[in-house]
Design a protein around this motif. Structure first.
Motif, PDB file in Angstrom:
ATOM      1  N   VAL A 456       0.790  -1.303  -0.118  1.00 29.66           N
ATOM      2  CA  VAL A 456       0.108  -0.075   0.010  1.00 29.66           C
ATOM      3  C   VAL A 456       1.085   1.258  -0.066  1.00 29.66           C
ATOM      4  O   VAL A 456       1.707   1.379   0.818  1.00 29.66           O
ATOM      5  CB  VAL A 456      -0.964  -0.101   1.118  1.00 29.66           C
ATOM      6  N   ASP A 457       0.665   1.983  -0.824  1.00 27.30           N
ATOM      7  CA  ASP A 457       1.406   3.344  -1.041  1.00 27.30           C
ATOM      8  C   ASP A 457       1.483   4.245  -0.054  1.00 27.30           C
ATOM      9  O   ASP A 457       0.335   4.073   0.932  1.00 27.30           O
ATOM     10  CB  ASP A 457       1.257   3.994  -2.328  1.00 27.30           C
ATOM     11  N   PRO A 458       2.362   4.962   0.309  1.00 29.22           N
ATOM     12  CA  PRO A 458       2.342   6.108   1.593  1.00 29.22           C
ATOM     13  C   PRO A 458       1.039   6.787   1.581  1.00 29.22           C
ATOM     14  O   PRO A 458       0.526   7.519   0.513  1.00 29.22           O
ATOM     15  CB  PRO A 458       3.576   6.835   1.289  1.00 29.22           C
ATOM     16  N   LYS A 459       0.360   6.931   2.655  1.00 25.89           N
ATOM     17  CA  LYS A 459      -0.483   7.567   2.628  1.00 25.89           C
ATOM     18  C   LYS A 459      -2.069   7.355   2.099  1.00 25.89           C
ATOM     19  O   LYS A 459      -2.839   8.013   1.936  1.00 25.89           O
ATOM     20  CB  LYS A 459      -0.510   9.132   2.818  1.00 25.89           C
ATOM     21  N   GLU A 460      -1.874   6.155   1.419  1.00 25.23           N
ATOM     22  CA  GLU A 460      -2.932   5.701   0.493  1.00 25.23           C
ATOM     23  C   GLU A 460      -3.852   4.506   1.326  1.00 25.23           C
ATOM     24  O   GLU A 460      -3.439   4.071   2.149  1.00 25.23           O
ATOM     25  CB  GLU A 460      -2.388   5.158  -0.734  1.00 25.23           C
ATOM     26  N   ARG A 461      -4.926   4.410   0.596  1.00 26.21           N
ATOM     27  CA  ARG A 461      -5.718   3.292   1.064  1.00 26.21           C
ATOM     28  C   ARG A 461      -5.778   2.031   0.032  1.00 26.21           C
ATOM     29  O   ARG A 461      -5.072   2.396  -1.088  1.00 26.21           O
ATOM     30  CB  ARG A 461      -7.148   3.652   0.844  1.00 26.21           C
ATOM     31  N   HIS A 462      -5.856   0.863   0.460  1.00 29.64           N
ATOM     32  CA  HIS A 462      -5.869  -0.146  -0.523  1.00 29.64           C
ATOM     33  C   HIS A 462      -6.962   0.157  -1.625  1.00 29.64           C
ATOM     34  O   HIS A 462      -8.119   0.806  -1.371  1.00 29.64           O
ATOM     35  CB  HIS A 462      -6.423  -1.604   0.409  1.00 29.64           C
ATOM     36  N   LYS A 463      -6.492  -0.333  -2.742  1.00 31.73           N
ATOM     37  CA  LYS A 463      -7.348   0.053  -4.297  1.00 31.73           C
ATOM     38  C   LYS A 463      -8.615  -0.428  -3.780  1.00 31.73           C
ATOM     39  O   LYS A 463      -9.643   0.360  -4.299  1.00 31.73           O
ATOM     40  CB  LYS A 463      -6.687  -0.493  -5.290  1.00 31.73           C
ATOM     41  N   MET A 464      -9.001  -1.719  -3.101  1.00 33.00           N
ATOM     42  CA  MET A 464     -10.344  -2.093  -2.927  1.00 33.00           C
ATOM     43  C   MET A 464     -10.841  -1.531  -1.746  1.00 33.00           C
ATOM     44  O   MET A 464     -10.390  -1.973  -0.774  1.00 33.00           O
ATOM     45  CB  MET A 464     -10.546  -3.527  -2.964  1.00 33.00           C
ATOM     46  N   VAL A 465     -11.181  -0.389  -1.668  1.00 35.65           N
ATOM     47  CA  VAL A 465     -11.630   0.501  -0.453  1.00 35.65           C
ATOM     48  C   VAL A 465     -12.327  -0.440   0.583  1.00 35.65           C
ATOM     49  O   VAL A 465     -12.207  -0.534   1.537  1.00 35.65           O
ATOM     50  CB  VAL A 465     -12.277   1.801  -0.840  1.00 35.65           C
ATOM     51  N   GLU A 466     -13.620  -0.908  -0.130  1.00 36.87           N
ATOM     52  CA  GLU A 466     -14.407  -1.703   0.821  1.00 36.87           C
ATOM     53  C   GLU A 466     -14.599  -3.019   0.206  1.00 36.87           C
ATOM     54  O   GLU A 466     -15.051  -2.951  -1.311  1.00 36.87           O
ATOM     55  CB  GLU A 466     -15.953  -1.184   1.193  1.00 36.87           C
ATOM     56  N   LEU A 512      -0.903   4.452   7.069  1.00 37.59           N
ATOM     57  CA  LEU A 512      -0.461   5.727   7.743  1.00 37.59           C
ATOM     58  C   LEU A 512       0.707   6.638   7.802  1.00 37.59           C
ATOM     59  O   LEU A 512       0.763   7.480   8.364  1.00 37.59           O
ATOM     60  CB  LEU A 512      -0.945   5.486   9.424  1.00 37.59           C
ATOM     61  N   CYS A 513       1.718   5.975   7.520  1.00 42.14           N
ATOM     62  CA  CYS A 513       3.167   6.548   7.306  1.00 42.14           C
ATOM     63  C   CYS A 513       3.340   6.874   5.783  1.00 42.14           C
ATOM     64  O   CYS A 513       2.918   6.789   5.073  1.00 42.14           O
ATOM     65  CB  CYS A 513       4.121   5.343   7.797  1.00 42.14           C
ATOM     66  N   GLU A 514       4.766   7.577   5.945  1.00 41.73           N
ATOM     67  CA  GLU A 514       5.173   8.094   4.721  1.00 41.73           C
ATOM     68  C   GLU A 514       5.973   6.981   3.802  1.00 41.73           C
ATOM     69  O   GLU A 514       6.674   7.448   2.843  1.00 41.73           O
ATOM     70  CB  GLU A 514       6.225   9.364   5.186  1.00 41.73           C
ATOM     71  N   GLU A 515       6.043   5.948   4.167  1.00 43.28           N
ATOM     72  CA  GLU A 515       6.891   4.864   3.529  1.00 43.28           C
ATOM     73  C   GLU A 515       5.712   3.736   3.187  1.00 43.28           C
ATOM     74  O   GLU A 515       4.727   3.821   3.643  1.00 43.28           O
ATOM     75  CB  GLU A 515       7.991   4.062   4.220  1.00 43.28           C
ATOM     76  N   LYS A 516       6.123   2.886   2.302  1.00 40.01           N
ATOM     77  CA  LYS A 516       5.456   1.923   1.607  1.00 40.01           C
ATOM     78  C   LYS A 516       4.961   0.771   2.757  1.00 40.01           C
ATOM     79  O   LYS A 516       5.894   0.625   3.501  1.00 40.01           O
ATOM     80  CB  LYS A 516       5.953   1.175   0.360  1.00 40.01           C
ATOM     81  N   CYS A 517       3.821   0.437   2.920  1.00 41.38           N
ATOM     82  CA  CYS A 517       3.389  -0.568   4.028  1.00 41.38           C
ATOM     83  C   CYS A 517       3.131  -1.830   3.208  1.00 41.38           C
ATOM     84  O   CYS A 517       2.423  -1.916   1.955  1.00 41.38           O
ATOM     85  CB  CYS A 517       2.019  -0.033   4.319  1.00 41.38           C
ATOM     86  N   GLU A 518       4.087  -2.828   3.726  1.00 43.51           N
ATOM     87  CA  GLU A 518       3.997  -4.203   3.135  1.00 43.51           C
ATOM     88  C   GLU A 518       3.213  -5.101   4.089  1.00 43.51           C
ATOM     89  O   GLU A 518       3.521  -5.329   5.157  1.00 43.51           O
ATOM     90  CB  GLU A 518       5.279  -4.768   2.549  1.00 43.51           C
ATOM     91  N   LEU A 519       2.520  -6.156   3.443  1.00 39.64           N
ATOM     92  CA  LEU A 519       1.593  -7.031   4.189  1.00 39.64           C
ATOM     93  C   LEU A 519       1.672  -8.170   3.723  1.00 39.64           C
ATOM     94  O   LEU A 519       1.998  -8.683   2.359  1.00 39.64           O
ATOM     95  CB  LEU A 519       0.332  -6.681   4.225  1.00 39.64           C
ATOM     96  N   ILE A 520       1.546  -9.260   4.294  1.00 47.41           N
ATOM     97  CA  ILE A 520       1.520 -10.711   3.871  1.00 47.41           C
ATOM     98  C   ILE A 520       0.000 -11.068   4.295  1.00 47.41           C
ATOM     99  O   ILE A 520      -0.612 -10.864   5.454  1.00 47.41           O
ATOM    100  CB  ILE A 520       2.169 -11.843   4.450  1.00 47.41           C
ATOM    101  N   VAL A 521      -0.872 -11.197   3.167  1.00 40.46           N
ATOM    102  CA  VAL A 521      -2.331 -11.304   3.569  1.00 40.46           C
ATOM    103  C   VAL A 521      -2.644 -13.121   3.105  1.00 40.46           C
ATOM    104  O   VAL A 521      -2.253 -13.401   2.052  1.00 40.46           O
ATOM    105  CB  VAL A 521      -3.357 -10.579   2.725  1.00 40.46           C
ATOM    106  N   VAL A 522      -3.482 -13.614   4.015  1.00 45.70           N
ATOM    107  CA  VAL A 522      -3.670 -15.091   3.959  1.00 45.70           C
ATOM    108  C   VAL A 522      -5.391 -15.108   3.827  1.00 45.70           C
ATOM    109  O   VAL A 522      -5.974 -14.709   4.959  1.00 45.70           O
ATOM    110  CB  VAL A 522      -3.093 -16.040   4.880  1.00 45.70           C
ATOM    111  N   LEU A 523      -5.930 -15.651   2.732  1.00 45.07           N
ATOM    112  CA  LEU A 523      -7.142 -15.794   2.651  1.00 45.07           C
ATOM    113  C   LEU A 523      -7.722 -17.293   2.814  1.00 45.07           C
ATOM    114  O   LEU A 523      -6.987 -18.041   1.946  1.00 45.07           O
ATOM    115  CB  LEU A 523      -7.831 -15.011   1.302  1.00 45.07           C
TER     116      LEU A 523
END
Length: 526
Positions: A456-466, A512-523
């Motif tokens: 997720v880019d800095p200060k951005e929301r996930h592209k799929m908002v909901e 929330l931060c000024e750098e890229k946020c990286e996540l591991i998501v398991v569905l």
């Protein structure tokens, strides 16, 4: 009739365990004695004098031996030509062979070359007192009838004898007989088929006669792939596999598994018989079974006359569905034991999660080493689970389902109403601590469990908002600071922190931060 001769082919492979030739010899001796003739054995092999003496001690008047290194192994073309030469030279009246695999292969070849009649799988042999001709009884029409067979004048009259029909004559050292050693030049060029290697098939560790559950397959299973369902069902129930004569003759399973008059008699607590017509030869071996469940597409099949429960269906269509339901039931039980964490009463007494896993493993004849390998765990881990020393994370259930080829949705879907609740959440937390969730990546092919790297880019929301979807979601923050809104609640996660929630709940992601946020998501989707 001093010149009347009844010959027997001496199949001496595994002599002291396989008694078929001795059973045939006893019948040959009885026929020869009626005509005041001789019972002989044709013995081909290498260094077989001790075997020849055994045949005499069991009633043979004469043993004709050809001793040669090239005869040490059974070669169908060489044995056929050698036996035909002996018959042309000595002219026996009757030639009998045991109905083993080799006997059934050898007999028609000899019969064809000699241009004489052959009766297969005889269960009775008699000499007509008026004509002196041989008459035989043999099962016909799938065993539902017994046919009476007679020969023409051409001799020898040939027949194969089914195993277990006649009782062998006891060993008697005082009996006397003649060993005739025949010299014959055998050229290796005569052998067109050569044996490269051979090994003895290991005997099954557990006796079929002692099994509490037996699943029997017959001609109705159609082929070896259909018969695999018989094996699979037996494994599911912790039982043993039996077979009728047609399945043995088609080599779907070994002769050791034959049930019936010419095989083994069994008395299991539960017998499931699939694709078997119910011939007299077969039902003679199952009459002591406590409960018989029969599956046959013919509503008039004789097997239904003795069955406690009859299912009119094509066994090849019904069996896979039954196996699926049994697997489903087994894992529902496992999930319930896992969820409650308490003992439940079962047919074997108090049942726990660990004991149930151990029984499943034993039923499938798996070692702890193999199960550990299939689930990505250690043997010590499997041992501690089976001893109820530890409660494994929920990921182990998914690994177990894959190892046993069972759809995990059977115990994780809402449809089955198996909610593991708090223990499921604990399982996901443990999974982040030891990274065992990574071993679930191969399961992506089944579309039930998928792992993603999300940036997720800095200060951005996930592209799929909901977004919402059925199942569960697990998020691990690798870098950055994540804000996640689940329903009406807002959570803030820093690197190394995790969250687990129901994916059907409306949720949003924001960096929330000024750098890229990286996540591991398991569905997980059911």
């Amino acid at each position: 009739m001093d010149d009347f001769q009844v010959w027997v082919f001496g199949d001496h492979r595994n002599f002291y365990q396989d008694r078929l030739t001795l059973q045939v010899l006893a019948q040959a001796r009885r026929l020869a004695d009626k005509q005041k003739g001789l019972a002989g054995v044709v013995l081909l092999g290498h260094e077989v004098d001790d075997i020849a003496k055994e045949y005499i001690a069991h009633g043979a008047h004469r043993v004709l031996t050809i001793n040669h290194p090239l005869l040490a192994n059974y070669q169908i073309d060489l044995f056929t030509s050698t036996i035909c030469d002996l018959i042309h030279e000595h002219g026996p009246d009757i030639f009998l062979l045991g109905g083993s695999d080799f006997g059934r292969e050898l007999a028609p070849r000899v019969s064809k070359r000699l241009k004489v009649g052959l009766c297969a799988d005889c269960i009775e042999l008699e000499l007509d007192p008026k004509t002196g001709k041989l008459a035989a009884s043999s099962p016909a029409f799938g065993g539902s009838m017994v046919a009476r067979i007679a020969w023409s004048e051409s001799r020898p009259w040939m027949a194969t004898i089914s195993p277990g029909i006649f009782k062998e004559q006891g060993h008697n050292e005082s009996l006397r007989g003649e060993i005739v050693r025949i010299e014959k030049n055998i050229d290796e060029a005569q052998i067109r088929v050569k044996t490269v290697s051979s090994c003895q098939e290991p005997k099954q560790a557990r006796l079929l006669e002692d099994a509490d559950v037996v699943v029997v397959g017959g001609r109705g299973m159609k082929d070896v792939n259909g018969f695999y369902c018989v094996r699979d069902l037996a494994m599911m129930l912790g039982g043993e596999v039996g077979a009728t004569r047609p399945a043995i003759d088609e080599h779907w399973i070994s002769h050791d598994n034959l049930i019936g008059q010419t095989g083994k008699s069994i008395k299991p607590r539960l017998l499931i018989t699939c694709g078997t017509s119910g011939s007299i030869q077969y039902t003679a071996g199952i009459k002591e079974a406590k409960t018989i469940v029969a599956v046959n597409r013919d509503p008039h099949a004789a097997i239904f006359q003795i069955a406690d429960l009859g299912i009119v269906a094509d066994a090849n269509s019904f069996m896979p569905m039954l196996i699926t339901e049994i697997k489903k039931h087994q894992f529902q039980q496992i999930a319930e034991l896992y969820r409650t964490g308490s003992e439940q009463a079962g047919i074997e007494g108090d049942l726990t999660f660990g004991r149930r896993i151990k029984k499943l493993r034993n039923d499938r004849k798996l070692t702890t080493e193999l199960l550990a390998s299939q689930t990505g765990q250690t043997q010590e881990f499997i041992h501690r689970v089976e001893e109820d020393v530890i409660t494994p994370p929920v990921s182990f259930l998914l690994q177990l389902a894959r190892a046993f080829d069972i759809d995990p949705s059977n115990f994780l879907s809402e449809h089955e109403k198996l909610k593991i609740g708090k223990k499921r959440h604990e399982g996901f937390v443990k999974r982040t601590q030891d990274y065992s969730y990574r071993t679930l990546t191969p399961g992506a092919a089944d579309k039930h469990l998928r792992a993603f790297m999300v940036s997720v880019d800095p200060k951005e929301r996930h592209k799929m908002v909901e977004y919402r979807h059925p199942g569960e979601e697990f998020i691990y923050v690798m870098s950055g600071e994540l804000e996640i809104t689940i329903g009406s609640k807002v959570y803030r996660l820093k690197p190394g922190e995790t969250i687990h929630f129901n994916s059907e709940t409306k949720h949003k992601l924001r960096n929330l931060c000024e750098e890229k946020c990286e996540l591991i998501v398991v569905l997980y989707t059911p």
